[in-house]
Design a protein around this motif. Sequence first.
Motif, PDB file in Angstrom:
ATOM      1  N   VAL A  26      46.443  37.497  38.290  1.00 51.09           N
ATOM      2  CA  VAL A  26      47.263  38.705  38.284  1.00 51.09           C
ATOM      3  C   VAL A  26      46.824  39.623  37.150  1.00 51.09           C
ATOM      4  O   VAL A  26      46.838  39.242  35.989  1.00 51.09           O
ATOM      5  CB  VAL A  26      48.766  38.378  38.137  1.00 51.09           C
ATOM      6  CG1 VAL A  26      49.594  39.665  38.193  1.00 51.09           C
ATOM      7  CG2 VAL A  26      49.220  37.416  39.220  1.00 51.09           C
ATOM      8  N   LYS A  27      46.376  40.802  37.530  1.00 45.12           N
ATOM      9  CA  LYS A  27      45.985  41.791  36.523  1.00 45.12           C
ATOM     10  C   LYS A  27      47.223  42.595  36.148  1.00 45.12           C
ATOM     11  O   LYS A  27      47.889  43.159  37.020  1.00 45.12           O
ATOM     12  CB  LYS A  27      44.906  42.692  37.112  1.00 45.12           C
ATOM     13  CG  LYS A  27      44.322  43.709  36.155  1.00 45.12           C
ATOM     14  CD  LYS A  27      42.950  44.101  36.686  1.00 45.12           C
ATOM     15  CE  LYS A  27      42.379  45.331  36.091  1.00 45.12           C
ATOM     16  NZ  LYS A  27      41.004  45.558  36.614  1.00 45.12           N
ATOM     17  N   VAL A  28      47.511  42.608  34.880  1.00 44.89           N
ATOM     18  CA  VAL A  28      48.705  43.301  34.393  1.00 44.89           C
ATOM     19  C   VAL A  28      48.269  44.532  33.605  1.00 44.89           C
ATOM     20  O   VAL A  28      47.514  44.425  32.641  1.00 44.89           O
ATOM     21  CB  VAL A  28      49.545  42.370  33.494  1.00 44.89           C
ATOM     22  CG1 VAL A  28      50.822  43.078  33.057  1.00 44.89           C
ATOM     23  CG2 VAL A  28      49.877  41.071  34.237  1.00 44.89           C
ATOM     24  N   SER A  54      39.016  46.640  29.477  1.00 45.14           N
ATOM     25  CA  SER A  54      39.498  47.818  28.770  1.00 45.14           C
ATOM     26  C   SER A  54      40.830  48.306  29.330  1.00 45.14           C
ATOM     27  O   SER A  54      41.554  49.040  28.673  1.00 45.14           O
ATOM     28  CB  SER A  54      38.449  48.920  28.840  1.00 45.14           C
ATOM     29  OG  SER A  54      37.781  48.893  30.074  1.00 45.14           O
ATOM     30  N   PHE A  55      41.164  47.873  30.534  1.00 43.52           N
ATOM     31  CA  PHE A  55      42.363  48.422  31.154  1.00 43.52           C
ATOM     32  C   PHE A  55      43.498  47.426  31.313  1.00 43.52           C
ATOM     33  O   PHE A  55      44.654  47.795  31.304  1.00 43.52           O
ATOM     34  CB  PHE A  55      42.025  49.021  32.526  1.00 43.52           C
ATOM     35  CG  PHE A  55      41.070  50.152  32.437  1.00 43.52           C
ATOM     36  CD1 PHE A  55      41.518  51.413  32.084  1.00 43.52           C
ATOM     37  CD2 PHE A  55      39.717  49.962  32.677  1.00 43.52           C
ATOM     38  CE1 PHE A  55      40.637  52.471  31.990  1.00 43.52           C
ATOM     39  CE2 PHE A  55      38.827  51.021  32.579  1.00 43.52           C
ATOM     40  CZ  PHE A  55      39.288  52.276  32.232  1.00 43.52           C
ATOM     41  N   GLY A  56      43.157  46.177  31.468  1.00 40.44           N
ATOM     42  CA  GLY A  56      44.238  45.244  31.753  1.00 40.44           C
ATOM     43  C   GLY A  56      43.987  43.852  31.223  1.00 40.44           C
ATOM     44  O   GLY A  56      42.930  43.539  30.686  1.00 40.44           O
ATOM     45  N   ALA A  81      34.172  41.985  41.187  1.00 36.31           N
ATOM     46  CA  ALA A  81      35.577  42.281  40.877  1.00 36.31           C
ATOM     47  C   ALA A  81      35.690  43.597  40.115  1.00 36.31           C
ATOM     48  O   ALA A  81      34.690  44.248  39.830  1.00 36.31           O
ATOM     49  CB  ALA A  81      36.174  41.138  40.066  1.00 36.31           C
ATOM     50  N   ASP A  82      36.898  43.956  39.784  1.00 32.05           N
ATOM     51  CA  ASP A  82      37.236  45.121  38.957  1.00 32.05           C
ATOM     52  C   ASP A  82      36.844  46.460  39.592  1.00 32.05           C
ATOM     53  O   ASP A  82      35.821  47.061  39.257  1.00 32.05           O
ATOM     54  CB  ASP A  82      36.603  44.993  37.560  1.00 32.05           C
ATOM     55  CG  ASP A  82      37.199  46.005  36.594  1.00 32.05           C
ATOM     56  OD1 ASP A  82      38.077  46.779  37.015  1.00 32.05           O
ATOM     57  OD2 ASP A  82      36.774  46.030  35.425  1.00 32.05           O
ATOM     58  N   PHE A  83      37.718  46.916  40.473  1.00 31.80           N
ATOM     59  CA  PHE A  83      37.464  48.180  41.165  1.00 31.80           C
ATOM     60  C   PHE A  83      38.206  49.344  40.504  1.00 31.80           C
ATOM     61  O   PHE A  83      38.488  50.359  41.127  1.00 31.80           O
ATOM     62  CB  PHE A  83      37.844  48.030  42.645  1.00 31.80           C
ATOM     63  CG  PHE A  83      37.155  46.842  43.277  1.00 31.80           C
ATOM     64  CD1 PHE A  83      35.816  46.905  43.628  1.00 31.80           C
ATOM     65  CD2 PHE A  83      37.830  45.627  43.442  1.00 31.80           C
ATOM     66  CE1 PHE A  83      35.160  45.800  44.171  1.00 31.80           C
ATOM     67  CE2 PHE A  83      37.182  44.517  43.985  1.00 31.80           C
ATOM     68  CZ  PHE A  83      35.840  44.604  44.352  1.00 31.80           C
ATOM     69  N   GLY A  84      38.500  49.161  39.221  1.00 30.91           N
ATOM     70  CA  GLY A  84      39.307  50.133  38.480  1.00 30.91           C
ATOM     71  C   GLY A  84      38.690  51.515  38.359  1.00 30.91           C
ATOM     72  O   GLY A  84      39.401  52.517  38.329  1.00 30.91           O
ATOM     73  N   VAL A  85      37.366  51.602  38.263  1.00 33.01           N
ATOM     74  CA  VAL A  85      36.759  52.935  38.138  1.00 33.01           C
ATOM     75  C   VAL A  85      35.884  53.278  39.349  1.00 33.01           C
ATOM     76  O   VAL A  85      35.065  54.189  39.308  1.00 33.01           O
ATOM     77  CB  VAL A  85      35.943  53.106  36.823  1.00 33.01           C
ATOM     78  CG1 VAL A  85      36.836  52.928  35.612  1.00 33.01           C
ATOM     79  CG2 VAL A  85      34.751  52.166  36.752  1.00 33.01           C
TER      80      VAL A  85
HETATM   81 MG    MG Z   1      38.453  47.939  35.331  1.00 34.29          MG
END
Ligand code: MG
Length: 266
Positions: free
Chosen positions: A35-37, A17-19, A146-150
């Motif tokens: 690489v997360k953009v 949802s973010f990248g 993975a995915d420590f965005g939230v």
């Molecule tokens: Mg995330």
Amino acid sequence: EHILNNYEFHWGLGRGSFGKVFLASLPMKKERVAVKVIRKTPREDQKDMIKKEARILKVTSGSPFLCRGFAAFQTNQYAFLVMEYAGGGSLRNLLSIKHHLKKRHIIFYSAELICGLQYLHSLGIIHRDLKPENILLTCEGHMKIADFGVAAEGVFDHKTIGGKTGTNWYMAPEMLANKKYNAAIDWWSFGIILSEMATGRSPFDSYQDDVRSSMLTEKPVFPDWMSETLQDLLQKLLKKRPHKRLGVNGNIREHPLYKKISWEDV
Ligand code: MG
Ligand code: ADP
Ligand code: MG
């Protein structure tokens, strides 16, 4: 010259949802990276989220079961998070191919997830969005959270925090009910993921009404053929009351499902 120009981008690995995440490499190096953009918006809270994700990626190298970060940088338009490449696809991908997994694989994968999650929690970080899309496999077949965005930082011991985030299907009852919560929410999600590994579905999706309200009120339902040990573990993980939930209450490593695991070697 901008650091971005050092990277050679190959192809897309996935998106959330973010990248958007790309396979990339540095021309001088054989090693490939992910690489997360993230496209930047003027919103201040997005800036904080990216900074936080980059900050967490700096400390994940302490566990082999967490996706580690190598670098973070930005241009005017985009933020870039350089991470280790997990070449085995996501757990979602695996479950869509296999439908459900053999017991010994469930034990192996979940033991690795326990190690990763416990390490994360020991740093005061709760993930808040554990789901098969955010669990990756390496080429060698190991798990990488993975995915420590939230994720939330600074949640040590008995501290509780608020704020609803993550994905409904994996969301702990206390968060669904807008209560304060702690690391126990990750153990709930882990329980749902474990059920999905074992049966291909959530233990709440057999109820007629929506899964969300059954998670708040109903008991999880497991098929008869599921081993008693696994049912016992799942029941203890899917306790409605967070302080009773295995993971925060008692040592999950000592559960009979893991009797053959020597944790020092995981
Ligand atoms: Mg995330
Ligand atoms: P979002 O925050 O937008 O959900 P994610 O970090 O979850 O972004 O990444 C989106 C997808 O990209 C993942 O579900 C996965 O398929 C893929 N992906 C992310 N990180 C990696 C990685 N390190 N190696 C390989 N694939 C990755
Ligand atoms: Mg994601």
